[in-house]
Design an enzyme around this catalytic site. Structure first.
Site, mmCIF file in Angstrom:
data_model
loop_
_atom_site.group_PDB
_atom_site.id
_atom_site.type_symbol
_atom_site.label_atom_id
_atom_site.label_comp_id
_atom_site.label_asym_id
_atom_site.label_seq_id
_atom_site.Cartn_x
_atom_site.Cartn_y
_atom_site.Cartn_z
ATOM 1 N N LYS A 160 0.852 -1.199 0.000
ATOM 2 C CA LYS A 160 0.000 0.000 0.000
ATOM 3 C C LYS A 160 0.883 1.244 0.000
ATOM 4 O O LYS A 160 1.928 1.259 0.675
ATOM 5 C CB LYS A 160 -0.910 -0.029 1.236
ATOM 6 N N SER A 188 -9.764 1.877 2.924
ATOM 7 C CA SER A 188 -8.896 2.659 2.073
ATOM 8 C C SER A 188 -7.863 1.835 1.297
ATOM 9 O O SER A 188 -7.305 2.334 0.330
ATOM 10 C CB SER A 188 -8.133 3.669 2.941
ATOM 11 N N SER A 208 -10.036 -0.580 7.030
ATOM 12 C CA SER A 208 -9.417 -0.359 5.719
ATOM 13 C C SER A 208 -8.739 -1.576 5.100
ATOM 14 O O SER A 208 -8.349 -1.524 3.937
ATOM 15 C CB SER A 208 -8.403 0.785 5.800
#
Ligand SMILES: [Zn+2]
Lengths: 485, 483
Positions: free
Chosen positions: A79, A154, A178
């Site tokens: 990420k 997210s 997330s």
């Protein structure tokens, strides 16, 4: 054979048996990215050259007769809020559009030491604030199961890249759901570990007391294997716990007889998609059929979790994100004639709407005259929420619920209504407030879209989560389903 | 109609702790260095980095707290103080808000010979900010400013006093005593010129007899004892003038302009920052074990007050002398070291307070320097030479000058320059007779009862022997001859 669609443990066996090379695996991954990433758009940055070089290095080790570790030579996606030395790390924000860190996050170092092949950096909601990856300042990532739908967020890019077989596994971060919510939306396994088990050093902070790094994987065994590697104390992170990391893969026996599973009644509420409720009920039945004991549980302060989260997380964020002012790195407004104007313009333009909304919320909650009524009150309720779990775990080994009230929604469906967007994390947020681990695993489909089942464990109870999740996964097989891209 | 006013002052003192590394990272705390060379990703506040508390800082905080008679917290934590300024890389300062490391202490100052206890409200730990260099006059009017983060993250303690000080002089005495205590405990160098000791003051006045405090102003930017005294005196006069003219003192922050010798308004109460303090979630709260506190307590060195008492009781020094010598650690250490080589504490203390302090204050030397030209043993040797009658006090002053310049031992100087006192009667008697013969008038005066006349004759003999004759002996011989 498309090597990119296999799991890490399958590929490890093939590497050990010299059936395939790491370079072949890595090339298949990049071939897949070339084919489908126009549709999925999971990546902010690809690091193909470094990846192939690393893969060749591992292959040399294998042909030299070296014994390789379980993740050695296996592609992974990170990420874009975890620092990677020499590689752009943007948090999907204009503010960090040009930020190249001079150091790597501890998790990245651990993966590199384990021989991982880093494919690239995954798109996300800006600074991890959001539940659909629509808040990326660059572009939206799409759900591989239906590209008109969001992948969740997210960590949308991390989840979608695994679901689309653009990588073997990935890392995400989970502050209020997330990892678990996008895992649920994309039909993959996603673990939010116990707070303090995985170092946060090098993870660009959103809300420090809630942020936790965790893996996305194609099955539970991989998930446990990745956790084996990334978990453990880090002297660079004061909040990281000192604990023994067992071999979590050795716990995957398939046996859940006598396991006590609580069904928190507050998590089965109106507004949840009926098909989701039915699939979770099917899962409960399945566990009972396998010999687990399922009973109603109660977490009485659940209704306060969302408001408490939206005071604590923005409060911490308002301070964590203060450093982005254009002075030292990242975006800077060049038109300002004086410092104050430069600060204002840099932050007005560098941050997107949702980030600015949360900075304002948090600044307000910490302001003198409001601190006691908002922030301090929220901390007290947070303690009550934690105590709810303590009490429930006196009776149960784990708790079960839907991961999110609905399957993936369509682009724009909730983008203009923050409250509706926040509600998609209503079942995941409490775990971050309590610091306990949760895993989302595929438990079926609603109108062709995956639905996730959430298992919640005691602090440091990842082993029990893996064991139950693995047993369920092996007896249902939803994890084997692949999207048609 | 003139009202008498009572002055009320409280001081907030920042002192840099002399740990090797910074408070939350491994960067060096060394003063100076090229800009931005003593930095790392953590103290630069780069995204994703995390602070880890340097245990030495907590130890020094506890040490300072104990030396200031404070209670040490059992449970302490760090908080974030949020404000925007480019010398602060995170735009928040890690500090301590409601659970400081130490509270409720005091120190004693000596006001006109009487001890006065000044309360210490709290001692807390925090990180220092960087240094800005503006192209123009201020940050707002500058085209650009340059920033050096070497000092960012250097550990500080802030020591807040109770509003117990009643004059500028008391404030200076307090700061001197505080500086001495911090130096004795070796937690800080307290070098004001390097900014390692900085002082802000809260000042108000009230008519004598009034219980409530007057409205206070906060004074900033005082970087020496003199500046503190001047700034306070100016501000006290200013406040009295405002009140006498029928006005009201406004609560505000004022800065001391050293060049103009005045205080200027910086910001009013309305403009005061809301720092939005909250517990730093990156750092876990600290549980301070009593065992650790006791261990540190045992390791505390002798503090200025104890030393002073020892000087008075064991060596019979006057209170004032003991106070002056113990007021500066390096001078007191020097004195103690000298006592290893002479028993005459009184004489040594006179030399230390006189010639030695004069020399230290007029040179770049510190008495603690490795290469200090007059090691304590040498000064003690000088005292011994006088005691043994080998040189006179007058010659000794000359020898001291030579010691300061050459770094040589006094005995060697005396030997080389032939300065040894003449205590041999036979060698002096001829000169005595010669002086008597040349000065019939003073001789006559003495004989007719003018005692003072002998002083002149002694002086003549000393002159003729270039000061080397033993003055007591000269005196005795003159008297014998004139009988
Ligand atoms: Zn540093």
């Amino acid at each position: 054979m498309q090597l990119n669609s296999l799991t890490a443990h399958e590929l490890h066996d093939k590497l050990v048996n010299k059936e395939v090379s790491s370079v072949e695996i890595t090339e298949d991954v990049f071939k897949r990215i070339d084919q489908v990433d126009d549709k999925v758009k999971a990546f902010v940055t690809l690091t193909k050259e470094q990846a192939l070089a690393k893969a060749a290095e591992v292959d040399a080790r294998i042909s030299g007769g070296d014994k390789i570790g379980p993740l050695e030579g296996i592609p992974v996606v990170i990420k874009d809020n975890m620092c990677t030395e020499g590689v752009l790390t943007t948090c999907s924000s204009k503010m960090l559009h040009n930020f190249v860190p001079p150091y790597s996050a501890t998790v990245v170092e651990k993966l590199q030491a384990a021989g991982a092949v880093i494919v690239g950096k995954a798109n996300m909601d800006e600074f991890a604030m959001g539940s659909s990856t629509e808040n990326s300042r660059f572009f939206s990532t799409r759900n591989p199961w239906d590209t008109d739908c969001v992948p969740g967020g997210s960590s949308g890019g991390s989840a979608a890249s695994v679901a689309a077989d653009e990588t073997i596994y990935s890392l995400g971060s989970d502050t209020g759901g997330s990892i678990r919510q996008p895992a649920s939306f994309c039909g993959v396994v996603g673990l939010k570990p116990t707070y303090g088990t995985v170092s946060r050093y090098g993870l660009i902070a959103y809300a420090s007391s809630l942020d936790q790094i965790g893996p996305f994987a194609k099955d539970v065994r991989d998930c446990a294997q990745i956790f084996n590697v990334i978990a453990g104390h880090d002297p660079k992170d004061s909040t990281s716990a000192e604990f023994e990391v067992p071999d979590y893969t050795s716990i995957l026996t398939g046996d859940v007889k006598g396991l006590r599973i609580g069904i928190p009644k507050e998590y089965f509420i109106e507004g949840t998609d009926p098909k989701v409720l039915q699939l979770v009920q099917d899962a409960i039945n399945k566990f009972e059929a396998m010999g687990a004991v399922c009973e109603e549980a109660t977490l009485p302060h659940t209704e306060y979790a969302l408001p408490v989260y939206y005071l604590i997380a923005p409060a911490e964020a308002s301070s964590n994100l203060a450093r982005y002012d254009g002075v030292r790195y990242g975006y800077r407004d060049e038109t300002a004639e004086d410092m104050i104007t430069m600060f204002k313009r840099t932050r007005s333009e560098g941050f997107g709407t949702e980030v600015k909304r949360r900075i304002m919320l948090g600044t307000y909650a910490l302001s003198s005259g409001y601190y006691d009524a908002y922030y301090l009150k929220a901390l007290k309720v947070r303690t009550l929420i934690r105590q709810d779990f303590d009490r429930a775990f006196e009776k149960f080994d784990l708790l079960i619920s839907p991961t999110s009230p609905t399957p993936a929604f369509r682009f724009g469906e909730k983008a203009d209504d923050p409250i509706q967007m926040y509600l998609s994390d209503v079942f995941t947020i409490s775990l971050n407030l309590a610091g306990i681990p949760g895993i989302s695993i595929p438990c079926g489909f609603s109108n062709g879209l995956p639905v996730g089942l959430q298992l919640m464990g005691k602090p440091f109870g990842e082993g029990t989560l893996f064991k139950a999740a693995h047993a369920f996964e092996q007896s249902t097989g939803y994890y084997k389903m692949k999207p048609n891209l | 109609m003139s009202t008498d006013y009572e002055v009320v002052i409280g001081l907030e003192v920042h002192s840099e702790l002399k740990t090797e590394s910074k408070i939350f990272c491994c960067s060096s705390t060394e003063f100076g260095g090229d800009p931005n060379t003593h930095v790392c990703p953590v103290c630069l506040g780069l995204p994703g980095t995390l602070p880890v508390t340097n245990n030495k800082v907590v130890e020094f905080g506890i040490k300072a707290g104990l030396a200031l008679n404070c209670e040490i917290a059992e449970f302490s934590k760090f908080d974030r103080k949020n404000y925007y300024y480019p010398d602060l890389p995170k735009n928040y300062q890690i500090s301590q808000y409601d659970l400081p490391i130490a509270e409720h202490g005091y120190l004693e100052i000596n006001v006109d010979g009487n001890p006065k206890r000044i309360g210490i409200t709290r001692v807390h730990m925090e990180e220092d900010a960087g240094k800005l260099l503006h192209q123009g006059a201020t940050i707002i009017s500058s085209k650009y400013s340059m920033v050096d983060y070497n000092r960012t993250g250097v550990p500080l303690i802030e020591i807040v006093s109770e509003p117990d000080l009643r004059s500028a002089e008391e404030a200076v005495l307090y700061l001197q005593k505080l500086k001495a205590i911090l130096e004795y405990t070796e937690v800080s160098d307290c070098k004001m010129e390097e900014g390692s000791l900085r002082c802000d003051a809260n000042v108000s006045i009230r008519p004598v007899g009034q219980k409530e405090f007057g409205t206070r102003t906060e004074l900033k930017n005082m970087s020496s004892f003199r500046a503190l005294q001047k700034a306070l005196e100016y501000e006290i006069d200013r406040q009295i003038e405002v009140v006498e003219e029928g006005g009201r003192v406004i609560q505000e922050t004022r800065t001391w302009d050293e060049n103009k010798g005045i205080t200027l308004s910086m910001r009013s109460k309305e403009e005061a920052h809301d720092y939005r303090y909250f517990p730093d979630p990156d750092l876990v709260p600290m549980v301070i074990s009593r065992d650790w506190v006791n261990e540190i307590k045992e390791s505390l060195p002798e503090l200025p007050d104890a030393r002073k008492a020892r000087y008075v009781q064991e060596y019979g020094l006057p209170e004032y002398d003991a106070e002056v010598i113990t007021g500066v650690k390096e001078i007191s250490d020097y004195f103690d070291a000298g006592l290893e080589f002479t028993k005459n504490a009184k004489a040594l203390s006179n030399w230390v307070m006189g010639e030695l302090l004069k020399f230290v204050n007029s040179s770049d030397h510190s008495a603690a320097d490795e290469d200090f030209p007059i090691p304590p043993a040498n000064l003690a040797e000088l005292v011994e030479l006088i005691d043994k009658g080998e040189i006179s006090g007058k010659i000794a002053k000359e020898v001291f000058k030579d010691m300061a310049e050459s770094g040589k031992k006094p005995a060697a100087i005396v030997e080389a320059k032939g300065l040894k006192q003449i205590s041999d009667e036979g060698a002096i008697i001829a000169i005595v007779d010669e002086v008597l013969a040349k000065n019939p008038q003073p001789v006559e005066d003495f004989r007719s009862g003018n005692e003072r006349a002998i002083g002149f004759l002694v002086g003549q003999v000393m002159k003729a022997t270039r000061g080397q004759a033993n003055p007591e002996l000269v005196n005795k011989l003159l008297r014998e001859r004139m009988q």
